[in-house]
Design an enzyme around this catalytic site. Sequence first.
Site, PDB file in Angstrom:
ATOM      1  N   MET E   1       0.791  -1.240   0.000  1.00 11.97           N
ATOM      2  CA  MET E   1       0.000   0.000   0.000  1.00 11.97           C
ATOM      3  C   MET E   1       0.820   1.286   0.000  1.00 11.97           C
ATOM      4  O   MET E   1       0.284   2.379   0.111  1.00 11.97           O
ATOM      5  CB  MET E   1      -0.904  -0.019   1.240  1.00 11.97           C
ATOM      6  CG  MET E   1      -2.187   0.726   1.062  1.00 11.97           C
ATOM      7  SD  MET E   1      -3.509   0.073   2.090  1.00 11.97           S
ATOM      8  CE  MET E   1      -3.612  -1.592   1.496  1.00 11.97           C
ATOM      9  N   PRO E   2       2.129   1.188  -0.139  1.00 13.88           N
ATOM     10  CA  PRO E   2       2.936   2.409  -0.115  1.00 13.88           C
ATOM     11  C   PRO E   2       2.679   3.276  -1.350  1.00 13.88           C
ATOM     12  O   PRO E   2       2.216   2.784  -2.380  1.00 13.88           O
ATOM     13  CB  PRO E   2       4.374   1.890  -0.143  1.00 13.88           C
ATOM     14  CG  PRO E   2       4.290   0.460   0.226  1.00 13.88           C
ATOM     15  CD  PRO E   2       2.931  -0.003  -0.187  1.00 13.88           C
ATOM     16  N   TYR E   3       3.001   4.561  -1.155  1.00 14.60           N
ATOM     17  CA  TYR E   3       2.970   5.491  -2.293  1.00 14.60           C
ATOM     18  C   TYR E   3       4.342   6.144  -2.350  1.00 14.60           C
ATOM     19  O   TYR E   3       4.805   6.691  -1.348  1.00 14.60           O
ATOM     20  CB  TYR E   3       1.885   6.549  -2.092  1.00 14.60           C
ATOM     21  CG  TYR E   3       1.992   7.691  -3.079  1.00 14.60           C
ATOM     22  CD1 TYR E   3       2.578   8.900  -2.720  1.00 14.60           C
ATOM     23  CD2 TYR E   3       1.575   7.518  -4.391  1.00 14.60           C
ATOM     24  CE1 TYR E   3       2.713   9.929  -3.642  1.00 14.60           C
ATOM     25  CE2 TYR E   3       1.701   8.542  -5.316  1.00 14.60           C
ATOM     26  CZ  TYR E   3       2.278   9.743  -4.934  1.00 14.60           C
ATOM     27  OH  TYR E   3       2.428  10.748  -5.844  1.00 14.60           O
ATOM     28  N   VAL E  41       2.077   2.010  -5.210  1.00 12.07           N
ATOM     29  CA  VAL E  41       1.995   2.983  -6.310  1.00 12.07           C
ATOM     30  C   VAL E  41       3.288   3.788  -6.369  1.00 12.07           C
ATOM     31  O   VAL E  41       3.774   4.257  -5.335  1.00 12.07           O
ATOM     32  CB  VAL E  41       0.792   3.948  -6.087  1.00 12.07           C
ATOM     33  CG1 VAL E  41       0.790   5.058  -7.146  1.00 12.07           C
ATOM     34  CG2 VAL E  41      -0.525   3.178  -6.110  1.00 12.07           C
TER      35      VAL E  41
END
Lengths: 71, 71, 71, 71, 71, 71
Positions: E1-3, E41
Amino acid sequence: MPYVNIKITREGATAEQKARLIKGVTDLLVEVLDKNPATTVVVIDEVEMEHWGIGGLPVEKYREALRNASR
Amino acid sequence: MPYVNIKITREGATAEQKARLIKGVTDLLVEVLDKNPATTVVVIDEVEMEHWGIGGLPVEKYREALRNASR
Amino acid sequence: MPYVNIKITREGATAEQKARLIKGVTDLLVEVLDKNPATTVVVIDEVEMEHWGIGGLPVEKYREALRNASR
Amino acid sequence: MPYVNIKITREGATAEQKARLIKGVTDLLVEVLDKNPATTVVVIDEVEMEHWGIGGLPVEKYREALRNASR
Amino acid sequence: MPYVNIKITREGATAEQKARLIKGVTDLLVEVLDKNPATTVVVIDEVEMEHWGIGGLPVEKYREALRNASR
Amino acid sequence: MPYVNIKITREGATAEQKARLIKGVTDLLVEVLDKNPATTVVVIDEVEMEHWGIGGLPVEKYREALRNASR
């Protein structure tokens, strides 16, 4: 001269892991684009779970929905 | 209508200093681009030292390396 | 070591004006927080008018509404 | 696949309100651009009042000035 | 879930190099924090040289000053 | 006074759709947090496909892989 911002949910990442992220991203930019580490800035943001949304839900609720769906 | 984001390491900047940054940046945008202060937004982010990387290292380790190198 | 991002609408800012913004912000950070210019990064984003909203409207429509309201 | 960042001043927004922002923005992107909620990321930043500037002032001072001006 | 957001100056990075940055950062987050690639992402921003400042100067002028200083 | 940044891939969003995003997000902030539209800034970034990564791949390659996997 690159600037890299890494946003992750606040879930207990250690100082050592954050240091590895900083080193890994800097090394990657040296390797791929021959960038100068001395002017490569990396900023990590740890985001409260309540502040991170996916699938229209706060992430904890989203994960709960996924778990229930997979039962 | 500008939006300015200032990221600095969390190293004891006072409320007064932050107010001076807000005023200084807003005045600069008025002076250079004749922007309207009433819709000029300035957001300051203070970043934990552990979350700021340069030279492939967390900033404190980087500064330590520089000090050692200059001995 | 600060990182500053300045977002402005794309309305014809010249290279010279952008250089003045870069210098002005860097000087401000030296003056207020004694930061090192050599590791102060400033990134300017020029945003298309269609991509900038205020008052719930794209900025050009918002300005038009203000002009009409002031007649 | 959109990424949305919402920055608000830290003024007591509840977990329920933040969940409504996450849902509302995600639904909007589905409705307008038919985006997939499962890869729509929303990140909320709550910014300390001292860190938010408008009109060249920290936001509390700005509001105070507006109140005084309207007396 | 990192950006992850990677900002680099627009200096001819190829599609293949950008793909390597995307893969490298994603692999790093899997390796260090066991993150899920499917919700990681990565967004790359290529910034015009005129829009990137360091040392109080637009980057091209800064590099020129460094070259002159090293003669 | 909120600042909202919406990043989407550049895939033909029309001016009308972008205006709907600006209006929708602003209305949402009025409805949920009673924010003032006149100081609510929304900035949309359209990101080249080559610059958007997910699953460790540029988005087009990722979608291709998903299509192949679903055959």
